[in-house]
Design a protein around this motif. Sequence first.
Motif, PDB file in Angstrom:
ATOM      1  N   SER A  50       1.485   7.578   9.783  1.00 44.61           N
ATOM      2  CA  SER A  50       0.822   6.859   8.687  1.00 44.61           C
ATOM      3  C   SER A  50       1.623   5.656   8.200  1.00 44.61           C
ATOM      4  N   CYS A  56      -7.105   2.499  -6.608  1.00 42.98           N
ATOM      5  CA  CYS A  56      -6.521   3.753  -6.115  1.00 42.98           C
ATOM      6  C   CYS A  56      -7.617   4.622  -5.526  1.00 42.98           C
ATOM      7  N   VAL A  64       5.322   5.457   2.230  1.00 42.57           N
ATOM      8  CA  VAL A  64       4.803   6.827   2.178  1.00 42.57           C
ATOM      9  C   VAL A  64       5.839   7.693   1.455  1.00 42.57           C
ATOM     10  N   TYR A 101       1.225   5.555  -0.218  1.00 43.41           N
ATOM     11  CA  TYR A 101       0.451   6.741   0.156  1.00 43.41           C
ATOM     12  C   TYR A 101       1.278   8.002  -0.038  1.00 43.41           C
ATOM     13  N   PHE A 109      -2.887   5.393  -2.647  1.00 44.66           N
ATOM     14  CA  PHE A 109      -3.719   6.372  -1.943  1.00 44.66           C
ATOM     15  C   PHE A 109      -3.038   7.739  -1.969  1.00 44.66           C
ATOM     16  N   SER A 118       0.874  -1.173   0.000  1.00 42.36           N
ATOM     17  CA  SER A 118       0.000   0.000   0.000  1.00 42.36           C
ATOM     18  C   SER A 118       0.912   1.223   0.000  1.00 42.36           C
ATOM     19  N   PHE A 171      -7.810   9.359   5.270  1.00 42.26           N
ATOM     20  CA  PHE A 171      -7.729   7.902   5.385  1.00 42.26           C
ATOM     21  C   PHE A 171      -7.550   7.477   6.840  1.00 42.26           C
ATOM     22  N   PHE A 195       0.325   2.595   6.075  1.00 44.48           N
ATOM     23  CA  PHE A 195       0.732   2.148   4.742  1.00 44.48           C
ATOM     24  C   PHE A 195       2.155   1.588   4.782  1.00 44.48           C
ATOM     25  N   CYS A 207      -0.315  14.779  -2.665  1.00 44.73           N
ATOM     26  CA  CYS A 207       0.048  14.032  -3.868  1.00 44.73           C
ATOM     27  C   CYS A 207       0.146  14.838  -5.156  1.00 44.73           C
TER      28      CYS A 207
END
Length: 503
Positions: A317, A247, A272, A193, A223, A191, A260, A269, A197
């Motif tokens: 995260s 996504c 990252v 993230y 994500f 995953s 999230f 995640f 972004c």
Amino acid sequence: MTHQELESYLWGAAIILRGLVDAGDYKQFVFPLIFFKRLSDVWDEDYAAALTESKGDTTYATATADDRFVIPDGSHWNDVRAAAKDVGKKLQTALRAIEAANPGRLDGIFGDAPWTNKERLPDVTLKNLLEHFSGQTLSIANVPEDELGNGYEFLIKKFADDSGHTAQEFYTNRTVVHLMVQMLEPKSGDSIYDPTCGTGGMLISALAEVKRKRGEHRTLKLFGQERNHMTASIARMNLVLHGVADCEIARGDTLAAPAFHEADRLKTFDVVLANPPYSIKQWNREAWTTDPWGRNFLGTPPQGRADYAFFQHILKSMDPKTGRCAILFPHGVLFRREEADMRRQLIEADLVDCVLGLGPNLFYNSAMEACVVFCRSRKTPKKRGKVLLIDAVNEVARERAVSFLRPEHQQRIEAAYAAFADEEGFATVATIEEIAAQGFSLSIPLYVKRKTAATSTMEASHAATLREAWEAWEDSGRTFWTKMDAVIDLLDGLVGDQEVANG
């Protein structure tokens, strides 16, 4: 279409808009049109294949084409192209109908461009844009997913070149991104993230890296969150055009309202990646002191800069077992006095894996040097209690006023990271005790001393050569300006705090 033909075709839209629309606004008009054309052409492609397969069954062909994306009656590209007047209104109606017909997948994806503003975008200009894009078929057979996705990336860079000072908000130098991704080694099933972004470049680079290593990229879960609504929409389009099915790009302020979470905790995640906005002053510091997600575990950053707020959000995260991150930061996070206690706790927690110093001019409209901070939830035994510091300020190339990292620059940095060992003038492994002795500063020149030219015993006994003297002066000067940056940051923060107080 060849790669060159595709780039010329896409850039042609910007040429039509020149003089009518600011360069910084190209993206809000061009990207939705390309995406709309792609959806319509792929729908036609699926419909034609199903019609042939069913020997003329139009009901079956329509249902088959709608499996990928639904395009309601009257909302196809050709319907808008046929409009003789009020083209913007027809276009806007079609885009909203497509969004509504594809809930979850395409909600709000076309953004909020002022299509009906005829002063800004008269019918004749819109017609020219529609006719320009109608000149090519953007089916999957004609332009595969990766090719069109790369075309989007090409436009993102071109728009960044044209828009100058606004570029850094949505575009990060791709050679830097590629390096960050390679050093984190994303793999199948991860995953990934990005809390800020932009247009999705870091997520797409992670996808490309897994593909490059022949991993099963379809098992990646991507994500992202982005505050700017139009930029978030471009990220979603970008990912769809790269063939990404799993996504989720959320819109909103990551610090104020992280998107999230699971129950009462932030979602975590494996990887990252982030290029947070540098030292923002307008953020809700007071709310951070009682953050409901526990992101203030190192403390509350000063009002004048939210870097350590983003830092703590990212650390929180990361998956407790597999989590790893790479964050692009201004050098100030490594040594600013007002963040010293948070930095001390960060280092004592043994989360920092590597600090990488980059060369100047790698960012649009900015000569600044930046750094990348790598962290891991669980370090390997070899790395525990230690931090690798890499001085890659000279690992940079410059052509036509653009700076970038060549493959050999990236390879040297990656090799140093993999070795996790001292390399004279380039890399130093420092223990937590050694960093504590420096007041928990991570300023790279404190640990990595520049290598000077070798001299004979006879030469060493005499006065330094001009080259050696220059290198010594340059090295000391760099330390001086690093400290000056801290002073300037402090003064800037005081001004920012005063502005907020008076606001």
